[in-house]
Each structure stands twice: as structure tokens, then as C-alpha cells.
Write an enzyme that holds these catalytic residues in place. Structure first.
Site, PDB file in Angstrom:
ATOM      1  N   CYS A  81      26.853  61.122 -19.823  1.00  0.00           N
ATOM      2  CA  CYS A  81      27.832  61.700 -18.903  1.00  0.00           C
ATOM      3  C   CYS A  81      27.151  62.160 -17.623  1.00  0.00           C
ATOM      4  CB  CYS A  81      28.596  62.833 -19.575  1.00  0.00           C
ATOM      5  SG  CYS A  81      27.537  63.881 -20.553  1.00  0.00           S
ATOM      6  N   THR A  99      37.071  62.458 -19.392  1.00  0.00           N
ATOM      7  CA  THR A  99      37.928  63.406 -18.677  1.00  0.00           C
ATOM      8  C   THR A  99      39.395  63.134 -19.004  1.00  0.00           C
ATOM      9  OG1 THR A  99      36.327  63.819 -16.944  1.00  0.00           O
ATOM     10  CG2 THR A  99      38.623  64.133 -16.338  1.00  0.00           C
ATOM     11  N   GLU A 100      39.710  61.853 -19.161  1.00  0.00           N
ATOM     12  CA  GLU A 100      41.083  61.461 -19.494  1.00  0.00           C
ATOM     13  C   GLU A 100      41.523  62.113 -20.823  1.00  0.00           C
ATOM     14  OE1 GLU A 100      40.985  57.274 -19.964  1.00  0.00           O
ATOM     15  OE2 GLU A 100      43.075  57.147 -20.595  1.00  0.00           O
ATOM     16  N   GLY A 111      40.021  64.622 -22.271  1.00  0.00           N
ATOM     17  CA  GLY A 111      39.919  66.075 -22.080  1.00  0.00           C
ATOM     18  C   GLY A 111      41.248  66.663 -21.612  1.00  0.00           C
ATOM     19  N   LYS A 113      34.926  66.380 -35.968  1.00  0.00           N
ATOM     20  CA  LYS A 113      35.348  64.975 -36.015  1.00  0.00           C
ATOM     21  C   LYS A 113      34.402  64.125 -35.175  1.00  0.00           C
ATOM     22  CE  LYS A 113      37.923  62.229 -33.729  1.00  0.00           C
ATOM     23  NZ  LYS A 113      37.090  61.012 -33.866  1.00  0.00           N
ATOM     24  N   GLY A 120      33.696  64.317 -24.259  1.00  0.00           N
ATOM     25  CA  GLY A 120      34.200  62.945 -24.155  1.00  0.00           C
ATOM     26  C   GLY A 120      34.706  62.691 -22.743  1.00  0.00           C
ATOM     27  N   GLU A 165      33.548  56.655 -13.221  1.00  0.00           N
ATOM     28  CA  GLU A 165      32.463  56.650 -14.194  1.00  0.00           C
ATOM     29  C   GLU A 165      32.456  55.309 -14.937  1.00  0.00           C
ATOM     30  OE1 GLU A 165      32.777  59.326 -17.609  1.00  0.00           O
ATOM     31  OE2 GLU A 165      30.641  59.734 -17.379  1.00  0.00           O
ATOM     32  N   GLU A 215      33.340  69.217 -22.249  1.00  0.00           N
ATOM     33  CA  GLU A 215      32.190  68.628 -21.550  1.00  0.00           C
ATOM     34  C   GLU A 215      32.579  67.181 -21.297  1.00  0.00           C
ATOM     35  OE1 GLU A 215      29.392  66.652 -20.642  1.00  0.00           O
ATOM     36  OE2 GLU A 215      28.264  67.062 -22.489  1.00  0.00           O
TER      37      GLU A 215
HETATM   38  P1  ADP Z   1      35.391  57.128 -24.902  1.00  0.00           P
HETATM   39  O1  ADP Z   1      36.588  56.744 -24.068  1.00  0.00           O
HETATM   40  O2  ADP Z   1      34.138  57.095 -24.165  1.00  0.00           O
HETATM   41  O3  ADP Z   1      35.347  56.469 -26.259  1.00  0.00           O
HETATM   42  P2  ADP Z   1      36.771  59.421 -25.722  1.00  0.00           P
HETATM   43  O4  ADP Z   1      36.949  60.577 -24.823  1.00  0.00           O
HETATM   44  O5  ADP Z   1      37.919  58.500 -25.962  1.00  0.00           O
HETATM   45  O6  ADP Z   1      35.530  58.667 -25.200  1.00  0.00           O
HETATM   46  O7  ADP Z   1      36.277  59.889 -27.157  1.00  0.00           O
HETATM   47  C1  ADP Z   1      35.538  61.048 -27.428  1.00  0.00           C
HETATM   48  C2  ADP Z   1      36.046  61.649 -28.719  1.00  0.00           C
HETATM   49  O8  ADP Z   1      37.397  62.026 -28.540  1.00  0.00           O
HETATM   50  C3  ADP Z   1      36.044  60.714 -29.928  1.00  0.00           C
HETATM   51  O9  ADP Z   1      35.668  61.455 -31.080  1.00  0.00           O
HETATM   52  C4  ADP Z   1      37.480  60.259 -30.023  1.00  0.00           C
HETATM   53  O10 ADP Z   1      37.860  59.904 -31.322  1.00  0.00           O
HETATM   54  C5  ADP Z   1      38.192  61.516 -29.585  1.00  0.00           C
HETATM   55  N1  ADP Z   1      39.563  61.306 -29.071  1.00  0.00           N
HETATM   56  C6  ADP Z   1      40.055  60.239 -28.416  1.00  0.00           C
HETATM   57  N2  ADP Z   1      41.361  60.411 -28.119  1.00  0.00           N
HETATM   58  C7  ADP Z   1      41.714  61.633 -28.592  1.00  0.00           C
HETATM   59  C8  ADP Z   1      42.912  62.399 -28.594  1.00  0.00           C
HETATM   60  N3  ADP Z   1      44.027  61.932 -28.048  1.00  0.00           N
HETATM   61  N4  ADP Z   1      42.900  63.616 -29.176  1.00  0.00           N
HETATM   62  C9  ADP Z   1      41.762  64.111 -29.719  1.00  0.00           C
HETATM   63  N5  ADP Z   1      40.606  63.435 -29.757  1.00  0.00           N
HETATM   64  C10 ADP Z   1      40.562  62.215 -29.206  1.00  0.00           C
END
Ligand code: ADP
Length: 502
Positions: free
Chosen positions: A309, A255-256, A258, A200, A253, A406, A275
């Protein structure tokens, strides 16, 4: 400024790709979302709609996971393929990507906003390289033979060996800062180990992953081995993470998110690799080559608009050279040519989205309200698109949000330090531990520091050096597991012990 002014020079393949609706790849076939919904991806240099893409959600993820499961069945074409055939297929995939370098670099510049020159020199070649590196590993995934001496079976003889087997169906969720490269970092080890994938891409930057999907089909991967579902995190991403038939999630992506992924993966105890974010200390000692350190520290933060990152976002400078170095980095910041990614003279592009622009400007306001001052930059750039000035903040203190959190933008904080003990304490005073930089000519000090800093990668007299063979990943809240290098294979393999009584 903007795509319109440079459209005459856009690579024709990329120009035509964005006019088509982006679709979902399942079983090597392209389809609309089950819901029929689409979402827009924007040109960050102008804020205008760039392309429309099918908005995958749970129904599409279900279909993609079923395809990946079928492709992983014991007698599937993919499982029957020899390691050598698998390696050659990945190599062919890399060749196709390389042949289309210009088109991919252009798509990356259009969708993410990064300078085309950078995408051409770094993003695409690094993506090709990790595919080739991992293609070579396909034939080298070996187990061991193990001499065992079972205390309760005296005199019995056993033959024990281990097998390293693919984990199975893997969900891969990637971010928008290096859309193509992150897809390659994820796909390469998964394919080398024989897993099947549902990928995705980030909703901000789905285009290069979709074009990559065309090359998956062209290379000849069997149906269902690589499935690509564009969509939003809270819907498609969450469905993939929670799916009971997914064996592993690999995520890059924040940490939140993650942490959310970790909770969602608990349902069927999927394996998880992460990561995540960083707030990396970059330390300049007074005995460093000052000119090189200044240039290196500027590029450590401003590369990719600061959306890395591992960006060197906390700069620590030895007191005696503090003013000089701040002046040097500020001069560099002021000289950076900010503009649309497609303009060949651009050195720094826009941030990826309006959300990121607001987030970064919010951090700047927070810093200023707490007493920080800007030695360079400090605000939004221009009146169109998502540009921010390259910014150097001084007069900070360790408690400020701009020092602790960050920012993910072109903003560095500069802080003086007195000695090794002081800078190690300040450098490690953070929840993250992804990377660190050290600039000094004293090699024993450099290596002492490398040991003392809690970070997954330490660069000495350089920064942002990546190679497919060098593991990358986080200490502390920067992640779990290592990507690249042979360590990355372990994220996609599980070990089986086979014990035979002779
Ligand atoms: P940023 O906040 O920098 O956009 P994210 O961590 O939100 O980074 O996004 C990184 C990836 O994680 C994207 O592909 C996003 O669609 C996906 N993502 C965001 N929220 C969720 C979630 N709750 N579950 C799974 N994937 C998610």
C-alpha cells in the site's frame, strides 16, 4: 517453474500443511464451515490449486463472535488474567512463531507467491517483532489522575482518575499482500490491550493465518480469545463488519472496501480503524546520492511485486538528472530475476492472483493508450502463473489513471520536476496520503519537504523501513488511525473517567 520443480526442498511442515483442509478456529477448536462449503487457494506461480479451505460465512461469523463475546465476559479466564500474564502469553506466541520461521516463510511464499528469501528475512521476523513489542505494552497501559476544580461545586473535593480499558470484541479483516504480517499487526495490539478477536484472512491467502491459529492454541490463549474465520469479503467479511455484537472493526485493504466497511459499521456505530490504499510520491533531487537513490527507488516500487500500500509508485525526478535516473532504474528493473517464490534465486515473484494480473495489465494498457511509454517492462511475463515484468513508465501526464490510481503491481511512473514548489504540488495531487520518499543530501530541504508532503510516513534517503515502534497509517483517503507504535494501542482502548467525591 512452479512448485513442482522445487518441491524436493519445500519445508516438510508447510508441504504437509497444504495437503490438509484448512478449517475455522472457534473456541480453540477447528471445524468445517456450517454450510460445509470450501474454497480453493491457488499457487500464484502456476495458477494451480494449492489447498482447500473451509468457506466461513455469516453462520460461522455469528458463532465466532459469540465465542469472542463469551471470552470477554468480566469473569472469563482472559479478563481475569493479569497484564503480566497476558504479556508473557503474547511473548510465548512470538517465540512459537519464531521457532517456526521456515515453515511460515514457506507457506507465505506458496500462498502469496512472494520470494521465500524475503518472507524469511522480513515478513516472519517483523511479525515476531510486533508481537514482542506489544507484549511489552500489556503492563504499561496506564491512566492518569486529574486535578479538577468544578466551578459550580465550590469547596468540594474530588478524586478523578482515568482507566484505559479494552474496547471488547474486535473484528479484524486483513489483505493478501503480507498475510502473516498483517495478522500480527492486528492481533498484537488487540491482545496486548485485552480485547478478543475474530480475524478474517484474505480469501487469496488464508494459509499462514490458519497455521498461526494452531500456535494460538499451542501458546495457551484461553478459548474464544482469538477466532479465525477464512472466507470471502462479501460474505464473511461483510457479516463481521455488520455484526451488532462486534465493538470495533480493524481493516486493511482497498480504499473502496474501506468505504463499504464504514457504511456497514454504522449500524451499531462500531469503532473503525482503516489502513487503505496509497499512491506514494518518491522524490529524487539532483543533489541526492544518485546510486543509492536509484537502488532505493527501484526497491520502493518492486518490493513485494509492487503489492504494497505504501509502494513508491510515483517517482518524481529533478529535471537535470531525469534521463540518468530513469536509465538507472530501468536497468535495475531489467536485471530483477522474476520467478516462483520458492526458487531461492527469485527476486520478484508473481502477483497474488489472476484478478490482480488482469488489473495490473489493464492499467498498463490504459497508460499506453493514453500515450505513456515503457522504459522497462510493460507486459505480462511468461505463459504460466501471474507474473508481470517490472515496469517503468515515462511520458505520462498528471491526469492519466496510471499516475492517479493505485495499480498495486510492479509499475512506477517517472515524471520530471523543476523545484520544491513544483514537486510538492505534484506529490500532493492525489487522493491518497500513506507514504512519501525524499532523496537529497540537503537536510533542511529534506525536512522542509517532509513537512510539506501530506503523508503518514516520510522516508528520507531510505524507503520501506518499518519497525514495530514506528507508527504507520494514512493521511487523506489512505486511512484512519495508526498501526504499530504505542498509537496502535489507542485503536483498541477506550478511556473511562472515574470521579469520586471525597
Ligand atoms: P483487494 O481488492 O486488494 O483484494 P480488498 O480490499 O478487496 O483488497 O480485500 C481486503 C480484505 O477485505 C479481504 O480480507 C477481503 O476478503 C475483505 N473484503 C472485501 N470486501 C469486503 C466487504 N464488502 N466487507 C468486508 N470485508 C471485505
Amino acid at each position: 517453474m512452479g512448485v513442482a520443480t522445487v518441491s524436493a526442498n519445500i519445508h516438510p511442515g508447510a508441504a504437509s500443511f497444504v495437503t490438509k483442509k484448512g478449517k475455522i478456529l472457534i473456541n480453540n477448536k477447528w471445524s468445517d464451515a456450517a454450510s460445509g462449503k470450501t474454497f480453493a487457494t491457488y499457487d500464484p506461480a502456476t495458477g494451480e490449486v494449492l489447498a482447500h479451505v473451509a468457506e466461513g460465512d455469516k453462520a460461522d461469523i455469528d458463532r465466532a463472535v459469540a465465542a469472542a463475546r463469551k471470552a470477554f465476559e468480566p469473569n472469563s479466564p482472559w479478563r481475569k488474567m493479569t497484564a503480566s500474564e497476558r504479556g508473557r502469553l503474547i511473548w510465548k506466541f512470538a517465540d512459537l512463531l519464531e521457532q517456526n520461521t521456515e515453515e511460515f516463510a514457506t507457506l507465505e511464499a506458496m500462498d502469496n507467491g512472494k520470494p521465500l528469501t524475503v518472507a524469511r528475512a522480513a515478513d516472519v521476523p517483523l511479525a515476531v517483532d510486533i508481537l514482542r513489542y506489544m507484549a511489552g505494552w500489556a503492563t504499561k497501559i496506564e491512566g492518569n489522575t486529574i486535578p479538577i476544580s468544578v466551578p459550580y461545586a465550590p469547596g468540594a473535593k474530588f478524586f478523578v482518575y482515568t482507566r484505559r480499558e479494552p474496547i471488547g470484541v474486535v473484528g479484524q479483516i486483513i489483505p493478501w499482500n503480507f498475510p502473516l504480517l498483517m495478522a500480527a499487526w492486528k492481533l498484537a495490539p488487540a491482545l496486548a490491550t485485552g480485547c478478543t478477536v475474530v480475524l478474517k484472512p484474505a480469501e487469496q491467502t488464508p494459509l499462514s493465518a490458519l497455521r498461526l491459529g494452531e500456535l494460538v492454541v499451542e501458546a495457551g490463549f484461553p478459548e474464544g480469545v482469538v477466532n479465525i474465520v477464512p472466507g470471502f469479503g462479501e460474505t464473511a467479511g461483510a457479516a463481521l463488519t455488520a455484526h451488532p455484537d462486534v465493538d470495533k472493526i480493524a481493516f486493511t485493504g482497498s480504499t473502496e472496501v474501506g468505504k463499504l466497511i464504514l457504511h456497514a459499521a454504522a449500524g451499531n456505530l462500531k469503532k473503525v480503524s482503516l489502513e487503505l490504499g496509497g499512491k506514494s510520491p518518491n522524490v529524487i533531487f539532483s543533489d541526492a546520492d544518485q546510486k543509492g537513490a536509484i537502488q532505493g527507488a527501484a526497491s520502493a516500487i518492486f518490493f513485494n511485486q509492487g503489492q504494497c500500500c505504501c509502494a513508491g509508485s510515483r517517482l518524481y525526478i529533478e529535471k537535470s538528472i531525469f534521463d540518468n535516473v530513469v536509465e538507472g532504474i530501468s536497468d535495475q528493473a531489467k536485471k530483477i530475476k522474476v520467478g516462483p517464490g520458492l526458487d531461492p534465486s527469485t527476486q520478484m515473484g508473481p502477483l497474488v492472483s489472476e484478478e490482480q494480473l488482469n488489473r495490473v495489465c489493464g492499467y498498463l494498457e490504459s497508460g499506453f493508450s493514453e500515450g505513456a511509454t515503457a522504459a522497462a517492462g510493460g507486459k505480462k511475463h511468461g505463459d504460466k502463473g501471474y507474473f508481470v515484468e517490472p515496469t517503468v513508465l515515462v511520458n505520462t501526464n498528471p491526469k492519466m489513471k496510471v499516475v492517479q490510481e493505485e495499480i498495486f503491481g510492479p509499475v512506477v511512473t517517472a515524471t520530471p520536476f523543476t523545484d520544491v514548489e513544483d514537486v510538492v504540488k505534484q506529490g500532493n495531487d492525489n487522493i491518497y496520503g500513506l507514504a512519501a520518499g525524499i532523496w537529497t543530501k540537503d537536510i533542511s530541504k529534506a525536512h522542509r519537504m517532509a513537512e510539506l508532503l501530506g503523508a503518514g510516513t516520510v522516508w528520507i534517503n531510505c524507503y520501506n523501513i518499518f519497525d514495530a515502534a514506528m507508527p504507520f497509517g494514512g493521511y487523506k483517503q489512505s486511512g484512519w488511525g495508526r498501526e504499530m507504535g504505542h498509537d496502535a494501542l489507542d485503536l483498541y482502548l477506550q478511556k473511562k473517567s472515574v470521579c469520586t467525591m471525597l
